[in-house]
Design a protein around this motif. Structure first.
Motif, PDB file in Angstrom:
ATOM      1  N   LEU A 192       0.799  -1.188   0.084  1.00  0.00           N
ATOM      2  CA  LEU A 192       0.284  -0.185   0.111  1.00  0.00           C
ATOM      3  C   LEU A 192       0.928   1.340   0.077  1.00  0.00           C
ATOM      4  CD1 LEU A 192      -2.577  -0.915   2.823  1.00  0.00           C
ATOM      5  CD2 LEU A 192      -2.742  -1.065   0.022  1.00  0.00           C
ATOM      6  N   GLY A 193       0.553   2.353  -0.890  1.00  0.00           N
ATOM      7  CA  GLY A 193       1.441   3.925  -0.429  1.00  0.00           C
ATOM      8  C   GLY A 193       0.288   4.816   0.426  1.00  0.00           C
ATOM      9  N   SER A 194       0.363   6.061   0.377  1.00  0.00           N
ATOM     10  CA  SER A 194       0.423   7.169   0.657  1.00  0.00           C
ATOM     11  C   SER A 194      -1.527   6.947   0.012  1.00  0.00           C
ATOM     12  CB  SER A 194       0.499   8.151   0.469  1.00  0.00           C
ATOM     13  OG  SER A 194       1.760   8.570   1.546  1.00  0.00           O
ATOM     14  N   PHE A 195      -2.140   6.420  -0.427  1.00  0.00           N
ATOM     15  CA  PHE A 195      -3.503   6.228  -1.323  1.00  0.00           C
ATOM     16  C   PHE A 195      -3.798   5.599  -1.522  1.00  0.00           C
ATOM     17  CE2 PHE A 195      -6.555   8.608  -4.315  1.00  0.00           C
ATOM     18  CZ  PHE A 195      -6.976   9.478  -3.295  1.00  0.00           C
ATOM     19  N   ALA A 196      -3.688   4.437  -1.336  1.00  0.00           N
ATOM     20  CA  ALA A 196      -3.478   3.232  -0.922  1.00  0.00           C
ATOM     21  C   ALA A 196      -2.906   2.762  -1.974  1.00  0.00           C
ATOM     22  CB  ALA A 196      -5.231   3.093  -1.009  1.00  0.00           C
ATOM     23  N   SER A 233      -9.505   0.887   1.015  1.00  0.00           N
ATOM     24  CA  SER A 233     -10.023   2.471   0.161  1.00  0.00           C
ATOM     25  C   SER A 233      -9.145   4.158   0.175  1.00  0.00           C
ATOM     26  CB  SER A 233     -11.170   2.349   0.607  1.00  0.00           C
ATOM     27  OG  SER A 233     -10.930   2.271   1.946  1.00  0.00           O
ATOM     28  N   ALA A 234      -9.154   4.418  -0.397  1.00  0.00           N
ATOM     29  CA  ALA A 234      -8.780   5.933  -0.603  1.00  0.00           C
ATOM     30  C   ALA A 234      -9.736   6.529  -0.424  1.00  0.00           C
ATOM     31  CB  ALA A 234      -8.216   5.974  -2.036  1.00  0.00           C
ATOM     32  N   HIS A 235      -8.891   8.463   0.089  1.00  0.00           N
ATOM     33  CA  HIS A 235     -10.020   8.913   0.432  1.00  0.00           C
ATOM     34  C   HIS A 235      -9.014  10.413   0.366  1.00  0.00           C
ATOM     35  CE1 HIS A 235     -12.157   5.968   3.196  1.00  0.00           C
ATOM     36  NE2 HIS A 235     -11.114   5.377   2.800  1.00  0.00           N
ATOM     37  N   PHE A 236     -10.581  11.349   0.027  1.00  0.00           N
ATOM     38  CA  PHE A 236      -9.340  12.733  -0.093  1.00  0.00           C
ATOM     39  C   PHE A 236     -10.268  13.732   0.315  1.00  0.00           C
ATOM     40  CE2 PHE A 236     -11.674  12.291  -3.790  1.00  0.00           C
ATOM     41  CZ  PHE A 236     -12.468  13.340  -3.938  1.00  0.00           C
ATOM     42  N   THR A 237      -9.839  15.125   0.671  1.00  0.00           N
ATOM     43  CA  THR A 237     -10.677  16.515   1.087  1.00  0.00           C
ATOM     44  C   THR A 237      -9.894  17.320   0.268  1.00  0.00           C
ATOM     45  OG1 THR A 237     -11.991  17.295   2.942  1.00  0.00           O
ATOM     46  CG2 THR A 237      -9.732  16.755   3.380  1.00  0.00           C
ATOM     47  N   PRO A 239     -12.340  17.516   9.678  1.00  0.00           N
ATOM     48  CA  PRO A 239     -12.630  17.379   8.277  1.00  0.00           C
ATOM     49  C   PRO A 239     -13.153  16.460   7.455  1.00  0.00           C
ATOM     50  CG  PRO A 239     -11.018  16.425   8.877  1.00  0.00           C
ATOM     51  CD  PRO A 239     -11.472  16.734   9.720  1.00  0.00           C
ATOM     52  N   ASP A 240     -13.930  16.726   6.460  1.00  0.00           N
ATOM     53  CA  ASP A 240     -15.358  16.305   5.567  1.00  0.00           C
ATOM     54  C   ASP A 240     -14.513  15.130   4.371  1.00  0.00           C
ATOM     55  OD1 ASP A 240     -16.894  15.250   4.073  1.00  0.00           O
ATOM     56  OD2 ASP A 240     -17.819  17.013   3.768  1.00  0.00           O
ATOM     57  N   VAL A 241     -14.056  14.658   4.794  1.00  0.00           N
ATOM     58  CA  VAL A 241     -12.969  12.987   4.130  1.00  0.00           C
ATOM     59  C   VAL A 241     -13.659  12.091   3.181  1.00  0.00           C
ATOM     60  CG1 VAL A 241     -10.869  11.463   4.211  1.00  0.00           C
ATOM     61  CG2 VAL A 241     -11.146  13.641   5.540  1.00  0.00           C
ATOM     62  N   LYS A 242     -13.989  11.954   2.112  1.00  0.00           N
ATOM     63  CA  LYS A 242     -14.854  11.290   0.807  1.00  0.00           C
ATOM     64  C   LYS A 242     -14.260  10.075   0.833  1.00  0.00           C
ATOM     65  CE  LYS A 242     -18.043  14.764   0.334  1.00  0.00           C
ATOM     66  NZ  LYS A 242     -19.345  14.265   1.677  1.00  0.00           N
ATOM     67  N   GLU A 243     -14.617   8.992   0.816  1.00  0.00           N
ATOM     68  CA  GLU A 243     -13.959   8.207   0.074  1.00  0.00           C
ATOM     69  C   GLU A 243     -14.588   7.537  -1.343  1.00  0.00           C
ATOM     70  OE1 GLU A 243     -14.805   3.039  -0.770  1.00  0.00           O
ATOM     71  OE2 GLU A 243     -15.141   3.625   1.484  1.00  0.00           O
ATOM     72  N   ALA A 244     -12.679   7.283  -2.291  1.00  0.00           N
ATOM     73  CA  ALA A 244     -12.938   7.733  -3.347  1.00  0.00           C
ATOM     74  C   ALA A 244     -13.516   6.717  -4.412  1.00  0.00           C
ATOM     75  CB  ALA A 244     -11.163   8.309  -4.422  1.00  0.00           C
ATOM     76  N   TRP A 245     -12.331   5.504  -4.254  1.00  0.00           N
ATOM     77  CA  TRP A 245     -13.147   4.313  -4.634  1.00  0.00           C
ATOM     78  C   TRP A 245     -12.817   3.437  -3.618  1.00  0.00           C
ATOM     79  CZ3 TRP A 245     -10.138   7.679  -7.787  1.00  0.00           C
ATOM     80  CH2 TRP A 245      -8.843   7.105  -7.819  1.00  0.00           C
TER      81      TRP A 245
END
Length: 766
Positions: free
Chosen positions: A511-515, A544-548, A602-608
């Motif tokens: 896994l990397g920083s963005f999974a 899963s990858a997440h971002f904000t 923070p509002d963090v959404k799951e990308a995929w």
């Protein structure tokens, strides 16, 4: 001096004391700052002093000249033919500064009585001349730090910014610090003595004040907006920073966080920011202490400036104290009950706070020196990592312990399913230097469930070390099958009769920083053929990858000034690459509604997400496409064999407060193993869930997706983010674009959008 206050638990024995450079400022300093005074201030405990560049004589001279010019205009029949006044160069009576070696410990202060933002062109012209004369002379004297008061009026902010931009060109080593309040106005009157030029602006240039306007409440983000306009005009110059005055009453947590994300070089604490404790000493309220701690934890903490807390005590007072005889025990006891009489109590209190700062969290201690330092993501498939890189990962106090728990739980479940006597084969793919192998063997030992362990590693240098460990490590004891191979081409473990068998548990840390940015999906798909098709277990099972969206002026400024050769990229390419970075000085732009005033999530959404093992039907179709037996259906690039690992998403973030978006902060979550019994072992770098799932884990920093052009957000904006994980069967890359909307009269209106960013040219090779 014993100070009554709550200063925190204090630093751990192996942790260095917080860095705090402490200065003293007087808004009306009437004595010259000589080398002798500076040396005495440093003896007392200060590190630096502020010094006015010019004297009251210079102010009087300018005011007299301006008064004479206005009289000439009034008497002239053609005022437009009267030339603008020119201020003659400084004279010895106009300034006390001279070039000195000690000037490196001075912060020069420009005249607070000028108005660079004046709507009156005459006042603005005179102010610019004063400003330029002072800044140029300070640079000539070898003073690198200049503090300038912020704009008097928000209406002239761009005019003010233009003057600052020109002033930055007056000295190549000049650092300019704009003095601003957190909100509203400065706590102290900076021009109590003498006339401020803003008062002399002529009526015809002053916009009448609307009586219907409510001026009782200042614009909460007005000061920040002025700063944003100034630094944008100056193209995020690294030589332009903030001198932020901390008020007695701190504003909302959202505004505190916004200022914390900005390049603050000076934290100005006026006397009014302090309260008195029960013993009469000046102290900071708990909220102020906590805010100061946030700043002291930055990679480059700001200097702290005490403003108008009293003059530097004279050397004569020290000499008198030194000449006094030692008090008798009775005199000492009596003096102990007296009210404190310390000439520099504010300074001593801050030194006490410095010594008693709370310990940093493990992630901050581990990443010390790497805060907000941009790094290109690893490409372990194409690059063979060095030993030191593996060593950094292996320092994690949480990750490998959690992996061991997951393996132990999986072993118990498999033993129950398969029964006694059936050997369990565990393969660590991408074994590196072997930390996961050790954890598998420890899980086997603690559960009493025997395993056959394989370690698969493509790096020929790490393969040497794995063989050595297998021969010398008491726990390994020669029982590990070490294989030099890319996991995707490994046929699987060889059984005792020479046949190729299957693996019961497949363990990886890809896994990397963005999974998925280090190609874990592609690698695990490629090695899945060795996993038992009925009961085989992948660890991790899913991720899963997440971002904000975030504001991070520090990172944007670094990228803006960074030469493309630093990364072997073209000028445009540096904006098209996601970076691994220990985010530290930044602000969340979208936060969840808070039940408590001091909570900010923070509002963090799951990308995929991805899960393993992958469906056999999906891999079968991918195999057909790779063999050319199935049409690609318009697929652009390769044959589409990796199309099942492409992803996309689109989310809307609500941003209640105005701000600037510089990019996206990315994180991941993973389920290492979820038992049918309901037990689950998880890891997370998502700031919303990391404390619950894997507190103090240090293996992964977040990832940052930059925007080439920052996007401005009004209050109550909606930010729409679209992101793609793309592949052409040879490499994987990301694409992202951001749009900003606002709702007016119930309708949604687009305010702006970024360009499409794509890392295709620098994608991760498969």
């Amino acid at each position: 001096m014993a100070v009554d206050m709550d200063g925190g638990a204090g630093y751990a024995a192996d942790e260095p004391t917080a860095i705090m450079y402490l200065g003293q400022h007087e808004t009306q300093r009437h004595t010259p700052v000589t080398g002798e005074l500076l040396a005495h201030a440093q003896y007392v405990g200060y590190d630096m002093l502020t010094a006015p560049i010019t004297t009251p004589h210079f102010q009087s001279r300018v005011l007299a000249m301006l008064e004479g010019h206005m009289s000439t205009l009034a008497e002239s029949s053609k005022p437009e033919s009267v030339p603008l006044p020119l201020i003659s160069p400084l004279t010895p009576v106009d300034t006390d500064l001279t070039p000195e070696v000690s000037n490196s410990s001075l912060i020069a202060v420009t005249s607070p009585w000028i108005d660079l933002a004046s709507p009156d062109p005459l006042i603005a012209h005179v102010s610019r001349q004063v400003f330029s004369l002072e800044v140029a002379y300070a640079a000539f004297c070898g003073i690198n730090n200049v503090m300038v008061h912020g704009p008097v009026s928000s209406e002239g902010t761009m005019q003010y910014a233009r003057a600052v931009l020109e002033a930055l060109g007056l000295g190549p080593y000049l650092q300019m610090h704009v003095l601003l309040p957190m909100s509203g106005e400065l706590e102290q009157d900076v021009s109590a003595d003498g006339t401020h030029l803003a008062e002399l602006a002529r009526e015809q240039f002053i916009t009448p004040v609307d009586e219907d306007e409510d001026e009782s409440e200042p614009e909460l983000y007005g000061s920040w907006e002025a700063w944003n306009a100034i630094r944008t005009m100056c193209n995020y110059s690294s030589r332009l920073t903030i001198a932020l005055e901390i008020p007695r009453q701190l504003p909302s947590l959202n505004l505190q966080s916004r200022w914390h994300s900005e390049p603050i070089r000076l934290l100005v604490l006026p006397r009014t920011s302090f309260i008195r404790n029960a013993k009469g000493y000046p102290v900071l309220a708990k909220a102020h202490q906590q805010y100061l701690t946030r700043f002291l934890r930055l990679r480059f903490p700001p200097w702290v400036i005490l403003s108008d807390v009293g003059s530097i005590p004279s050397r004569d007072a020290d000499a008198v104290d030194a000449s006094r005889p030692e008090p008798t025990p009775a005199e000492a006891a009596a003096k102990a009950n007296d009210k404190p009489n310390d000439p520099v109590p504010h300074m001593r209190y801050l030194r006490h706070l410095q010594q008693t700062q709370p310990s940093r969290p493990p992630i901050e201690r581990f990443g010390q020196g790497y805060q907000d330092y941009l790094q290109s993501p690893l490409q372990p498939l194409t690059d063979n990592l060095e030993s030191i890189t593996y060593e950094v990962f292996e320092k994690d106090p949480v990750k490998y312990e959690w992996y061991e728990r997951a393996v132990a739980l999986a072993l118990k479940d498999l033993r129950e399913k398969l029964g006694e006597g059936v050997p369990i084969v565990v393969a660590v793919v991408g074994a590196g230097r072997g930390p996961l192998v050790t954890r598998v063997l420890q899980a086997s030992s603690k559960t009493g469930i025997a395993v056959k362990c394989c370690a698969v590693e493509k790096n020929p240098n790490a393969h040497v070390l794995l063989q050595r460990r297998n021969a010398t490590d008491a726990l390994w004891n020669g029982q590990v099958t070490v294989v030099k191979s890319d996991m995707r081409s490994w046929p699987g473990p060889t059984t005792s009769n020479g046949e190729v068998g299957k693996v019961d548990i497949l363990v990886s840390e890809l896994l990397g920083s963005f999974a998925d940015n280090e190609l874990s999906p592609e690698c695990l798909d490629g090695v899945q053929h060795v996993l038992h098709p009925e009961h085989g277990i992948n660890i991790p099972q899913s991720y899963s990858a997440h971002f904000t969206p975030i504001a991070t002026p520090k990172l944007y400024s670094d990228l803006l000034s960074r030469a493309s050769t630093d990364l072997n990229l073209t000028v445009s390419d540096k904006w098209e690459l996601p970076y691994v970075v220990m985010l530290h000085q930044y602000d969340y732009l979208s936060v969840q509604p808070a039940a408590e005033e001091d909570a900010r999530t923070p509002d963090v959404k799951e990308a995929w997400s991805f899960s393993h093992p992958t469906s056999e039907a999906i891999l079968s179709q991918a195999s057909k496409r790779a063999g050319g037996t199935t049409d690609a259906g318009g697929w652009v690039g390769g044959d589409g064999s990796n199309e099942h690992n492409a992803r996309s998403c689109k989310f809307t973030f609500n941003c209640s407060d105005r701000g600037i978006c510089h990019g996206l902060g990315g994180y991941f979550e993973t389920v290492l193993y979820a038992s049918p019994s309901g037990q689950k072992v998880e890891l997370s770098t998502n700031p919303v869930t990391m404390d619950e799932k894997s507190q103090d884990m240090i293996s992964w920093f977040p990832i940052f997706f930059p925007l080439k052009t920052p996007l401005s957000l009004p209050d109550n904006a909606e930010m729409e983010v679209s992101m793609w994980r793309q592949t052409d069967d040879r490499k994987v890359w990301y694409e992202w674009i951001v749009e900003v909307y606002e709702r007016v009269g119930g309708k949604r209106r687009k305010l702006g959008m970024s360009e499409l960013h794509t890392s295709r040219k620098n994608g991760c090779l498969m």
